[in-house]
Design a protein around this motif. Structure first.
Motif, PDB file in Angstrom:
ATOM      1  N   ALA A  93      28.406  -5.130 -30.081  1.00  0.00           N
ATOM      2  CA  ALA A  93      29.663  -5.072 -29.327  1.00  0.00           C
ATOM      3  C   ALA A  93      30.280  -3.691 -29.454  1.00  0.00           C
ATOM      4  CB  ALA A  93      30.628  -6.147 -29.818  1.00  0.00           C
ATOM      5  N   ARG A  94      29.514  -2.702 -29.089  1.00  0.00           N
ATOM      6  CA  ARG A  94      29.920  -1.300 -29.217  1.00  0.00           C
ATOM      7  C   ARG A  94      28.834  -0.419 -28.611  1.00  0.00           C
ATOM      8  NH1 ARG A  94      30.231  -1.372 -35.486  1.00  0.00           N
ATOM      9  NH2 ARG A  94      30.741  -3.536 -34.957  1.00  0.00           N
ATOM     10  N   GLY A  95      29.128   0.862 -28.479  1.00  0.00           N
ATOM     11  CA  GLY A  95      28.112   1.811 -28.041  1.00  0.00           C
ATOM     12  C   GLY A  95      28.005   1.939 -26.538  1.00  0.00           C
ATOM     13  N   ASN A  96      26.927   2.591 -26.089  1.00  0.00           N
ATOM     14  CA  ASN A  96      26.765   2.955 -24.684  1.00  0.00           C
ATOM     15  C   ASN A  96      25.546   2.310 -24.046  1.00  0.00           C
ATOM     16  OD1 ASN A  96      28.897   4.593 -25.387  1.00  0.00           O
ATOM     17  ND2 ASN A  96      27.739   6.501 -25.322  1.00  0.00           N
ATOM     18  N   TYR A 120      36.019   4.818 -15.191  1.00  0.00           N
ATOM     19  CA  TYR A 120      35.493   4.137 -16.384  1.00  0.00           C
ATOM     20  C   TYR A 120      34.778   5.183 -17.216  1.00  0.00           C
ATOM     21  CZ  TYR A 120      33.776   0.046 -18.977  1.00  0.00           C
ATOM     22  OH  TYR A 120      33.531  -0.921 -19.941  1.00  0.00           O
ATOM     23  N   GLN A 121      35.243   5.368 -18.455  1.00  0.00           N
ATOM     24  CA  GLN A 121      34.778   6.486 -19.270  1.00  0.00           C
ATOM     25  C   GLN A 121      34.037   6.017 -20.515  1.00  0.00           C
ATOM     26  OE1 GLN A 121      38.700   9.164 -19.127  1.00  0.00           O
ATOM     27  NE2 GLN A 121      38.985   6.958 -19.087  1.00  0.00           N
ATOM     28  N   VAL A 122      33.046   6.784 -20.889  1.00  0.00           N
ATOM     29  CA  VAL A 122      32.335   6.565 -22.144  1.00  0.00           C
ATOM     30  C   VAL A 122      33.131   7.280 -23.231  1.00  0.00           C
ATOM     31  CG1 VAL A 122      30.175   6.906 -23.372  1.00  0.00           C
ATOM     32  CG2 VAL A 122      30.145   6.436 -20.919  1.00  0.00           C
ATOM     33  N   HIS A 123      33.652   6.503 -24.185  1.00  0.00           N
ATOM     34  CA  HIS A 123      34.639   7.015 -25.133  1.00  0.00           C
ATOM     35  C   HIS A 123      34.071   8.101 -26.061  1.00  0.00           C
ATOM     36  CE1 HIS A 123      38.615   5.436 -27.059  1.00  0.00           C
ATOM     37  NE2 HIS A 123      38.595   6.739 -26.991  1.00  0.00           N
ATOM     38  N   ARG A 124      32.805   7.980 -26.409  1.00  0.00           N
ATOM     39  CA  ARG A 124      32.134   8.984 -27.234  1.00  0.00           C
ATOM     40  C   ARG A 124      30.647   8.985 -26.879  1.00  0.00           C
ATOM     41  NH1 ARG A 124      36.756   9.861 -28.209  1.00  0.00           N
ATOM     42  NH2 ARG A 124      37.766  10.410 -30.185  1.00  0.00           N
ATOM     43  N   SER A 125      29.982  10.078 -27.185  1.00  0.00           N
ATOM     44  CA  SER A 125      28.537  10.156 -27.016  1.00  0.00           C
ATOM     45  C   SER A 125      27.860   9.219 -28.014  1.00  0.00           C
ATOM     46  CB  SER A 125      28.083  11.601 -27.253  1.00  0.00           C
ATOM     47  OG  SER A 125      26.687  11.708 -27.188  1.00  0.00           O
ATOM     48  N   ASP A 126      26.717   8.656 -27.622  1.00  0.00           N
ATOM     49  CA  ASP A 126      25.980   7.723 -28.470  1.00  0.00           C
ATOM     50  C   ASP A 126      24.578   8.279 -28.696  1.00  0.00           C
ATOM     51  OD1 ASP A 126      24.654   5.661 -29.694  1.00  0.00           O
ATOM     52  OD2 ASP A 126      25.204   4.124 -28.230  1.00  0.00           O
ATOM     53  N   PRO A 127      24.304   8.807 -29.885  1.00  0.00           N
ATOM     54  CA  PRO A 127      22.990   9.418 -30.125  1.00  0.00           C
ATOM     55  C   PRO A 127      21.849   8.420 -30.122  1.00  0.00           C
ATOM     56  CG  PRO A 127      24.230   9.264 -32.177  1.00  0.00           C
ATOM     57  CD  PRO A 127      25.174   8.878 -31.071  1.00  0.00           C
ATOM     58  N   THR A 129      21.432   5.996 -27.788  1.00  0.00           N
ATOM     59  CA  THR A 129      21.211   5.463 -26.447  1.00  0.00           C
ATOM     60  C   THR A 129      20.891   6.601 -25.493  1.00  0.00           C
ATOM     61  OG1 THR A 129      22.837   3.706 -26.895  1.00  0.00           O
ATOM     62  CG2 THR A 129      22.178   4.043 -24.601  1.00  0.00           C
ATOM     63  N   ASP A 130      19.820   6.453 -24.732  1.00  0.00           N
ATOM     64  CA  ASP A 130      19.489   7.468 -23.735  1.00  0.00           C
ATOM     65  C   ASP A 130      20.613   7.571 -22.714  1.00  0.00           C
ATOM     66  OD1 ASP A 130      17.041   8.012 -24.869  1.00  0.00           O
ATOM     67  OD2 ASP A 130      15.920   6.642 -23.561  1.00  0.00           O
ATOM     68  N   ILE A 131      20.965   8.790 -22.359  1.00  0.00           N
ATOM     69  CA  ILE A 131      22.038   8.986 -21.378  1.00  0.00           C
ATOM     70  C   ILE A 131      21.637   8.390 -20.033  1.00  0.00           C
ATOM     71  CG2 ILE A 131      21.234  11.275 -20.689  1.00  0.00           C
ATOM     72  CD1 ILE A 131      24.915  10.065 -20.954  1.00  0.00           C
ATOM     73  N   GLU A 132      20.331   8.362 -19.742  1.00  0.00           N
ATOM     74  CA  GLU A 132      19.877   7.766 -18.486  1.00  0.00           C
ATOM     75  C   GLU A 132      20.207   6.279 -18.429  1.00  0.00           C
ATOM     76  OE1 GLU A 132      17.454  11.416 -19.253  1.00  0.00           O
ATOM     77  OE2 GLU A 132      18.036   9.669 -20.451  1.00  0.00           O
ATOM     78  N   GLU A 133      20.052   5.575 -19.539  1.00  0.00           N
ATOM     79  CA  GLU A 133      20.395   4.149 -19.559  1.00  0.00           C
ATOM     80  C   GLU A 133      21.881   3.951 -19.309  1.00  0.00           C
ATOM     81  OE1 GLU A 133      20.625   0.310 -22.581  1.00  0.00           O
ATOM     82  OE2 GLU A 133      18.934   1.676 -22.742  1.00  0.00           O
ATOM     83  N   THR A 134      22.682   4.765 -19.957  1.00  0.00           N
ATOM     84  CA  THR A 134      24.138   4.660 -19.784  1.00  0.00           C
ATOM     85  C   THR A 134      24.535   4.942 -18.335  1.00  0.00           C
ATOM     86  OG1 THR A 134      24.506   5.328 -22.087  1.00  0.00           O
ATOM     87  CG2 THR A 134      26.351   5.570 -20.562  1.00  0.00           C
ATOM     88  N   LEU A 135      24.004   6.011 -17.760  1.00  0.00           N
ATOM     89  CA  LEU A 135      24.367   6.365 -16.391  1.00  0.00           C
ATOM     90  C   LEU A 135      23.881   5.318 -15.388  1.00  0.00           C
ATOM     91  CD1 LEU A 135      23.706  10.223 -16.362  1.00  0.00           C
ATOM     92  CD2 LEU A 135      25.924   9.069 -16.324  1.00  0.00           C
ATOM     93  N   ASP A 136      22.704   4.759 -15.619  1.00  0.00           N
ATOM     94  CA  ASP A 136      22.203   3.738 -14.698  1.00  0.00           C
ATOM     95  C   ASP A 136      23.073   2.486 -14.734  1.00  0.00           C
ATOM     96  OD1 ASP A 136      20.160   5.309 -13.752  1.00  0.00           O
ATOM     97  OD2 ASP A 136      18.627   4.449 -15.060  1.00  0.00           O
TER      98      ASP A 136
END
Length: 343
Positions: A93-96, A120-127, A129-136
């Motif tokens: 229940a956290r992360g990106n 809708y913003q990502v509160h912090r970077s998540d090392p 999780t791939d950024i591609e997964e987050t953006l998709d």
């Protein structure tokens, strides 16, 4: 109030953004007191409101949702909220991750009593999780109409660039807004984050423009030290025994003298400073009381003279942050030995 363009979106937002961190339990504000602050901000011309799911563990979103549900409110507001911070003991229940984002957005929509989130913003970077997964995952929310635009918060410059490059994939949404910490006492982003945001035509809404209260006027030589819960949680920023905070105290004293000479309050000097940067769209103010809000509103259209800005640079040089704890982000490699050393 002169509204500003939010990057290249075509959306126009107020130069002051109402931050809601202090609305709810964290700011010792009940729903009625919080609603009065929201109403006063909107009546003053502020049309940009920022919150996060984690503020008071969802209570702040509920208060804001109730306030905006009244007739004529929601459609006037550019509403931003965030995902990433822990929302319970469940490790997922956290992360990106996609798994959490698709759950968290529904929770935020329900608490905010709305059918869409403007940014809708990502509160912090998540090392992890791939950024591609987050953006998709975020792109799917845009296509579904639940989110209009997406953004990031407190991303280091290289992560902002990485996200922009990843968004070059056809059909993938890109971050249009970054929220970094920026103030007279935290200027390091002038060297990288702000130029990068300008290069990619991103909007920038800066948080903590009053440096967590340091630029509110309450911190002067001889004043009683901070004893609130905030000081206990973030001792590195408020413990006057630390040399970096004594250095901040000296800087604040000199800035207060400059503000007096310029015929300004220290609050207006601080807000006028961040709003003068060419890359900054809005300054996120986080009033805890109506009095705090009233004291900040007058800075919306303030323009500091070149002389005042030059004198500020002489007191706290461009790109410097006297106490690194005010920078908002610290590379995990500095604290986790496993990221620096071979196994």
């Amino acid at each position: 109030m002169r509204y500003r363009h939010l990057g290249r979106t075509g959306v126009r937002v107020s130069p002051l953004c109402l931050g809601t961190l202090m609305l709810g339990a964290w700011g010792a504000n009940d729903a009625a007191a919080s609603t009065r602050i929201i109403d006063r901000a909107l009546d003053s011309g502020i049309n940009f409101v920022d919150t996060a799911d984690s503020y008071s563990r969802g209570e702040t979103e509920r208060i804001l949702g109730d306030a905006l549900a009244r007739p004529g409110r929601r459609d006037r507001v550019v509403l931003a909220t965030k995902v990433h911070s822990p929302m319970g003991v469940d490790p997922n229940a956290r992360g990106n991750s996609r798994r959490w984002i698709v759950t968290a957005v529904e929770d935020s929509l329900r608490r905010l009593r709305t059918d869409r989130i403007d940014v809708y913003q990502v509160h912090r970077s998540d090392p992890h999780t791939d950024i591609e997964e987050t953006l998709d995952a975020l792109t799917d929310l845009v296509r579904a109409g639940k989110v209009r635009y997406i953004g990031s918060s407190t991303f280091p410059a290289h992560r902002i660039v990485e996200a922009q490059w990843a968004a070059q994939q056809p059909g993938r949404s890109r971050f249009v807004l970054e929220q970094p910490p920026y103030s007279l006492l935290a200027r390091e982003i002038e060297a990288d984050v702000l130029p990068v945001c300008a290069q990619y035509d991103m909007g920038v809404a800066v948080w903590s423009p009053l440096a967590g209260g340091w630029l509110s006027g309450r911190y002067r030589a001889g004043a009683e030290p901070e004893t609130s819960g905030r000081a206990a949680r973030w001792a590195a920023r408020y413990d006057m025994a630390r040399p970096e905070n004594r250095r901040k105290l000296d800087i604040v004293t000199r800035l207060a003298e400059l503000a007096d000479e310029a015929g300004l309050s220290l609050v207006h000097l601080a807000l006028g400073f961040v709003l003068s940067h060419r890359a900054v769209t809005s300054a996120i103010i986080g009033p805890r009381t109506l009095e705090h809000l009233t004291g900040q509103l007058g800075a919306a259209d303030l323009q500091l003279s070149a002389d005042v800005l030059d004198r500020i640079d002489a007191i706290v040089p461009p790109g410097t942050t006297p106490n690194p704890a005010d920078g908002g982000w610290r590379a995990p490699e500095l604290d986790d030995p496993s990221l620096r050393r071979r196994a």
